[in-house]
Design an enzyme around this catalytic site. Structure first.
Site, PDB file in Angstrom:
ATOM      1  N   ASP A 134       0.838  -1.202   0.000  1.00 35.00           N
ATOM      2  CA  ASP A 134       0.000   0.000   0.000  1.00 35.00           C
ATOM      3  C   ASP A 134       0.876   1.255   0.000  1.00 35.00           C
ATOM      4  O   ASP A 134       0.360   2.372  -0.031  1.00 35.00           O
ATOM      5  CB  ASP A 134      -1.017  -0.010   1.156  1.00 35.00           C
ATOM      6  CG  ASP A 134      -0.372  -0.039   2.522  1.00 35.00           C
ATOM      7  OD1 ASP A 134       0.868  -0.100   2.602  1.00 35.00           O
ATOM      8  OD2 ASP A 134      -1.120   0.012   3.521  1.00 35.00           O
ATOM      9  N   SER A 135       2.209   1.072  -0.051  1.00 35.63           N
ATOM     10  CA  SER A 135       3.114   2.188  -0.326  1.00 35.63           C
ATOM     11  C   SER A 135       2.761   2.825  -1.668  1.00 35.63           C
ATOM     12  O   SER A 135       3.214   3.934  -1.955  1.00 35.63           O
ATOM     13  CB  SER A 135       4.571   1.709  -0.327  1.00 35.63           C
ATOM     14  OG  SER A 135       4.717   0.563  -1.151  1.00 35.63           O
ATOM     15  N   GLU A 152      -0.648  -5.390   8.701  1.00 33.39           N
ATOM     16  CA  GLU A 152       0.073  -4.615   9.718  1.00 33.39           C
ATOM     17  C   GLU A 152      -0.515  -4.987  11.076  1.00 33.39           C
ATOM     18  O   GLU A 152      -1.723  -4.852  11.301  1.00 33.39           O
ATOM     19  CB  GLU A 152      -0.047  -3.123   9.423  1.00 33.39           C
ATOM     20  CG  GLU A 152       0.664  -2.764   8.126  1.00 33.39           C
ATOM     21  CD  GLU A 152       0.835  -1.274   7.899  1.00 33.39           C
ATOM     22  OE1 GLU A 152       0.580  -0.479   8.834  1.00 33.39           O
ATOM     23  OE2 GLU A 152       1.239  -0.907   6.782  1.00 33.39           O
ATOM     24  N   GLU A 208       9.848  -3.861  10.310  1.00 31.78           N
ATOM     25  CA  GLU A 208      10.213  -2.566   9.712  1.00 31.78           C
ATOM     26  C   GLU A 208      10.693  -1.598  10.791  1.00 31.78           C
ATOM     27  O   GLU A 208      10.023  -1.406  11.822  1.00 31.78           O
ATOM     28  CB  GLU A 208       9.008  -1.964   8.973  1.00 31.78           C
ATOM     29  CG  GLU A 208       9.316  -0.570   8.395  1.00 31.78           C
ATOM     30  CD  GLU A 208       8.293  -0.056   7.402  1.00 31.78           C
ATOM     31  OE1 GLU A 208       7.373  -0.806   7.021  1.00 31.78           O
ATOM     32  OE2 GLU A 208       8.431   1.125   6.996  1.00 31.78           O
TER      33      GLU A 208
HETATM   34  O1  KIV Z   1       3.645  -1.033   1.558  1.00 25.51           O
HETATM   35  C1  KIV Z   1       4.825  -1.401   1.444  1.00 25.51           C
HETATM   36  O2  KIV Z   1       5.460  -1.264   0.405  1.00 25.51           O
HETATM   37  C2  KIV Z   1       5.435  -2.028   2.600  1.00 25.51           C
HETATM   38  C3  KIV Z   1       6.922  -2.181   2.583  1.00 25.51           C
HETATM   39  C4  KIV Z   1       7.563  -0.892   2.892  1.00 25.51           C
HETATM   40  C5  KIV Z   1       7.385  -3.266   3.495  1.00 25.51           C
HETATM   41  O3  KIV Z   1       4.777  -2.354   3.550  1.00 25.51           O
END
Ligand code: KIV
Length: 263
Positions: A44-45, A113, A180
């Site tokens: 979700d980045s 998460e 993380e």
């Molecule tokens: O959303 C994402 O790309 C992530 C990574 C930073 C681990 O959770």
């Protein structure tokens, strides 16, 4: 043939570091797939690096499925992991619906998460046939509760809590952990104690694998996080940068202690 959770377990067992990068479209996914990256994370980045938001909170399940479907079309070999978006964990029926949508779209594992409150939710997903990667430490969907993108688990009590959460989530059926932005020492302890593969980002070179956001690796992020590295510099091409990342992870020269990790 696609990599599966068995591939990651074998890598952990044999001490061969797992490579993981994010992708959100078919073209970049094809590049990673043909560069022997073990796992592609549709993270979700995408809310930050594709949509231009400051956080991942605006990302919806519809956005996740759209980008995941594009990544599926661009790949044949990499294992595919996708994020349960913000508030997808608000209750168990919602989590089952949203994680189910990701699995139907082609995910092989759903990243959630987590904190100490997620064990029952993880158990229910797993018993419904949805493999879970439990993301611990800095969980970006909680950025406002955490007061920013800050290193987690630095105090003794917080470190002990995180270790207990990792044990509980693994016992609840999580088949992978992702750590993380925690101290290198804590990440090393969690990795050594875990029976399942542990992937790190801002964690420890001793994790069983490493993940980065693709845009950080190819030098597209204006203010990249300290734990990332721009592999484009000196590589000359996108394919060269991805290969340099994979090589650095597999030889454990990335992350470098004290440079890309935290005390
Ligand atoms: O959303 C994402 O790309 C992530 C990574 C930073 C681990 O959770």
């Amino acid at each position: 043939m696609r990599n599966t959770i068995r591939t990651l377990e074998k890598h952990k067992h044999e001490g061969r570091p797992i490579t993981c990068l994010t992708a959100y479209d078919a073209g970049f996914a094809r590049l990673l797939d043909s560069s022997d990256i073990d796992v592609i994370l549709v993270g979700d980045s995408l809310g930050m690096v594709i949509q231009g938001h400051d956080t991942t909170l605006p990302v919806t399940i519809e956005h996740m499925v759209y980008h995941l479907e594009a990544v599926v079309r661009g790949t044949e070999r990499a294992m595919l992991m996708a994020d349960l978006p913000f508030l997808g964990d608000r209750d168990i029926p919602t989590a089952l619906d949203q994680a189910g949508a990701l699995m139907r779209a082609g995910a092989q594992m759903v990243k959630v998460e987590c904190n100490g409150e997620h064990t029952e939710l993880v158990r229910r997903l797993v018993t419904s046939g949805i493999p879970v990667c439990a993301h611990l430490g800095l969980t970006p969907q909680a950025v406002h509760r955490l007061g920013g993108y800050r290193v987690q688990g630095r105090e003794v009590s917080a470190a002990e809590r995180l270790q207990a959460e990792a044990r509980a989530l693994e016992a609840a059926g999580a088949q992978c952990l992702l750590l993380e932005s925690i101290s290198e020492a804590l990440a090393t302890r969690v990795t050594r104690a875990a029976q399942v593969p542990v992937i790190g980002i801002g964690a420890s070179p001793e994790c069983d694998g490493q993940v980065l956001v693709l845009q950080d690796v190819i030098g597209l992020t204006p203010r990249p996080p300290r734990f990332s590295r721009d592999f484009m510099t000196g590589s000359g091409s996108l394919r060269g940068a991805v290969a340099a990342f994979a090589e650095a992870v597999r030889t454990r020269s990335f992350p470098e202690s004290g440079v890309h990790t935290f005390t």
